[in-house]
Design an enzyme around this catalytic site. Structure first.
Site, PDB file in Angstrom:
ATOM      1  N   PHE A  11       0.806  -1.206  -0.315  1.00 60.20           N
ATOM      2  CA  PHE A  11       0.138   0.288  -0.204  1.00 60.20           C
ATOM      3  C   PHE A  11       0.512   1.048   0.327  1.00 60.20           C
ATOM      4  O   PHE A  11       0.849   2.617  -1.355  1.00 60.20           O
ATOM      5  CB  PHE A  11      -1.269  -0.039   1.019  1.00 60.20           C
ATOM      6  CG  PHE A  11      -1.460   1.437   1.442  1.00 60.20           C
ATOM      7  CD1 PHE A  11      -2.323   2.306   0.799  1.00 60.20           C
ATOM      8  CD2 PHE A  11      -1.146   2.104   3.035  1.00 60.20           C
ATOM      9  CE1 PHE A  11      -3.132   2.873   1.077  1.00 60.20           C
ATOM     10  CE2 PHE A  11      -1.752   2.850   3.194  1.00 60.20           C
ATOM     11  CZ  PHE A  11      -2.726   4.023   2.094  1.00 60.20           C
ATOM     12  N   ALA A  75       6.873  -5.188   6.250  1.00 61.81           N
ATOM     13  CA  ALA A  75       6.172  -5.596   7.980  1.00 61.81           C
ATOM     14  C   ALA A  75       4.396  -6.471   7.678  1.00 61.81           C
ATOM     15  O   ALA A  75       4.093  -6.048   7.495  1.00 61.81           O
ATOM     16  CB  ALA A  75       6.340  -4.128   8.472  1.00 61.81           C
ATOM     17  N   GLN A  76       4.745  -6.867   8.929  1.00 59.60           N
ATOM     18  CA  GLN A  76       3.312  -7.987   9.315  1.00 59.60           C
ATOM     19  C   GLN A  76       2.765  -6.467  10.305  1.00 59.60           C
ATOM     20  O   GLN A  76       2.893  -6.333  11.269  1.00 59.60           O
ATOM     21  CB  GLN A  76       3.747  -8.739  10.544  1.00 59.60           C
ATOM     22  CG  GLN A  76       2.927  -9.588  11.050  1.00 59.60           C
ATOM     23  CD  GLN A  76       1.259  -9.043  11.400  1.00 59.60           C
ATOM     24  OE1 GLN A  76      -0.070  -8.737  10.710  1.00 59.60           O
ATOM     25  NE2 GLN A  76       1.685  -8.373  12.914  1.00 59.60           N
ATOM     26  N   TYR A 141       2.438  -5.947  18.344  1.00 60.47           N
ATOM     27  CA  TYR A 141       3.239  -4.940  16.923  1.00 60.47           C
ATOM     28  C   TYR A 141       2.931  -4.369  17.454  1.00 60.47           C
ATOM     29  O   TYR A 141       4.729  -3.442  16.309  1.00 60.47           O
ATOM     30  CB  TYR A 141       1.083  -4.507  16.122  1.00 60.47           C
ATOM     31  CG  TYR A 141       1.553  -3.931  14.960  1.00 60.47           C
ATOM     32  CD1 TYR A 141       2.795  -4.514  13.576  1.00 60.47           C
ATOM     33  CD2 TYR A 141       1.275  -2.252  15.129  1.00 60.47           C
ATOM     34  CE1 TYR A 141       2.369  -3.458  12.464  1.00 60.47           C
ATOM     35  CE2 TYR A 141       1.055  -1.383  13.822  1.00 60.47           C
ATOM     36  CZ  TYR A 141       2.337  -1.613  13.044  1.00 60.47           C
ATOM     37  OH  TYR A 141       2.294  -0.877  12.337  1.00 60.47           O
ATOM     38  N   LYS A 145       7.330  -2.957  16.386  1.00 58.33           N
ATOM     39  CA  LYS A 145       7.489  -1.871  15.584  1.00 58.33           C
ATOM     40  C   LYS A 145       9.064  -0.616  16.092  1.00 58.33           C
ATOM     41  O   LYS A 145       9.812  -0.310  15.469  1.00 58.33           O
ATOM     42  CB  LYS A 145       6.315  -0.589  15.145  1.00 58.33           C
ATOM     43  CG  LYS A 145       5.189  -1.763  14.003  1.00 58.33           C
ATOM     44  CD  LYS A 145       6.138  -1.853  12.612  1.00 58.33           C
ATOM     45  CE  LYS A 145       6.390  -0.692  11.761  1.00 58.33           C
ATOM     46  NZ  LYS A 145       6.548  -1.379  10.614  1.00 58.33           N
ATOM     47  N   ASN A 170      -2.318   6.621  11.365  1.00 58.07           N
ATOM     48  CA  ASN A 170      -3.804   5.882  11.159  1.00 58.07           C
ATOM     49  C   ASN A 170      -3.657   6.526   9.280  1.00 58.07           C
ATOM     50  O   ASN A 170      -3.695   7.199   8.497  1.00 58.07           O
ATOM     51  CB  ASN A 170      -4.679   5.423  11.391  1.00 58.07           C
ATOM     52  CG  ASN A 170      -4.642   4.804  12.782  1.00 58.07           C
ATOM     53  OD1 ASN A 170      -4.522   5.950  13.628  1.00 58.07           O
ATOM     54  ND2 ASN A 170      -5.692   4.285  13.106  1.00 58.07           N
ATOM     55  N   VAL A 184      -9.121   0.999   8.369  1.00 64.67           N
ATOM     56  CA  VAL A 184     -10.600   1.138   8.897  1.00 64.67           C
ATOM     57  C   VAL A 184     -11.717   1.550   7.369  1.00 64.67           C
ATOM     58  O   VAL A 184     -12.636   1.471   6.883  1.00 64.67           O
ATOM     59  CB  VAL A 184     -10.793   1.426  10.407  1.00 64.67           C
ATOM     60  CG1 VAL A 184     -10.685   3.551   9.650  1.00 64.67           C
ATOM     61  CG2 VAL A 184     -12.477   1.569  10.448  1.00 64.67           C
ATOM     62  N   GLY A 267      -6.495  -4.519  22.045  1.00 65.99           N
ATOM     63  CA  GLY A 267      -5.268  -4.750  21.860  1.00 65.99           C
ATOM     64  C   GLY A 267      -5.740  -2.947  21.182  1.00 65.99           C
ATOM     65  O   GLY A 267      -4.804  -2.197  20.892  1.00 65.99           O
TER      66      GLY A 267
END
Length: 305
Positions: A11, A75-76, A141, A145, A170, A184, A267
């Protein structure tokens, strides 16, 4: 300039690659296509289908291309998966980044630009979050990071590798995967395009700082030549509730829908937005896209698929 982008079929990474090529940089992409897509690849970039967890293959790519700068976005990114599979999360985000750092050192790269996250801060003690706020993540996460930030600093001390660490709020925009955990806005807009009803987790009063991907791209471009040795928040310094966000998205779609509500997720932070003044001072950067403009472009992207 020779720039290698990890996660360059994903992305944010693919949007950065497009801009780099537009600016006539020599670009290579490393991506294992686990979440990145071939259709996102810019034909003007060299592509290497390599996993950053594979140290030997990754090092060979770096030594063949010999980048001056590495922009590290592979990354995850799924918070819920990090909770279910912390070992996988750590392998990709921590071990993978160490492999990238070693490859930078061995190939003679002079700088790394690292994509970090607001998740490193955890529950805010005050808002807006600035870079001096304590770091106390509440998900694996967030831990995975933040941990590479320490490795990056020590690599810099030991080997002279320059760095800029960008902590994103975000991010949303074109090419974000609506089927994943990535955002989202992508998930909701995709549902609206299909006429489906989006689900809000929790009461919807949680707030977030949403930044358009094109603004994030320009922060990375600025960091090519500025921001050495800095950790910088890349954000809008504003926030909106999920309820209000969904209202704006429904308005943008022209549909009449009411969202469903589901249980809050483990989380997830309730309220968060980040101070971006240091990035403005150090990078000469500031976001140019308002939420309405960014949502409109993003909706047009999903409705035009």
């Amino acid at each position: 300039m020779k720039v290698l982008v990890t996660g360059g079929a994903g992305f944010i990474g693919s949007n950065i690659v497009d801009r780099l090529i537009e600016l006539n940089h020599d670009v290579a992409v490393v991506d294992n296509l686990s979440t990145g897509r071939r259709e996102n690849l810019n034909p003007g970039a060299e592509f290497y289908n390599v996993d950053i967890v594979n140290k030997e293959d990754l090092t060979r790519v770096f030594e063949a291309f010999k980048p001056e700068i590495c922009i590290h976005h592979a990354a995850q990114i799924d918070v819920q998966r990090s909770i279910k599979e912390p070992d996988y999360d750590a392998d990709v985000n921590i071990v993978g980044t160490i492999n990238v750092l070693n490859a930078c050192r061995l190939s003679g790269a002079r700088k790394i630009i690292y994509a970090s996250s607001a998740a490193v801060y955890g529950e805010p003690e005050y808002l807006p979050l600035d870079e001096n706020h304590k770091v106390e993540p509440i998900s694996y996460y967030g831990v995975s990071k933040h941990t590479p930030e320490h490795y990056i600093k020590i690599f810099s001390q030991l080997y002279g590798l320059r760095y800029t660490i960008l902590r994103y709020s975000n991010v949303y925009g074109i090419r974000q995967d609506p089927m994943g955990e990535g955002g989202v806005i992508a998930i909701f807009l995709n549902k609206l395009v299909k006429g489906e009803v989006p689900t809000i987790f929790g009461d919807g009063e949680q707030t977030r700082d949403f930044i358009y991907v094109k603004d994030v791209v320009e922060a990375n471009i600025a960091a090519l030549t500025r921001g050495d040795g800095y950790i910088l928040n890349i954000s809008t310094n504003t926030c909106i509730s999920i309820n209000d966000l969904v209202k704006k998205m429904i308005e943008a779609s022209g549909r009449e829908l009411k969202p469903n509500y589901g249980p809050a997720r483990k989380g997830d932070i309730i309220h968060s937005y980040m101070d971006n003044r240091r990035a403005a001072e150090v990078l000469g950067w500031e976001p140019r896209y308002g939420l309405v403009e960014g949502l409109r472009e993003t909706y047009e992207y999903y409705s035009g698929r």
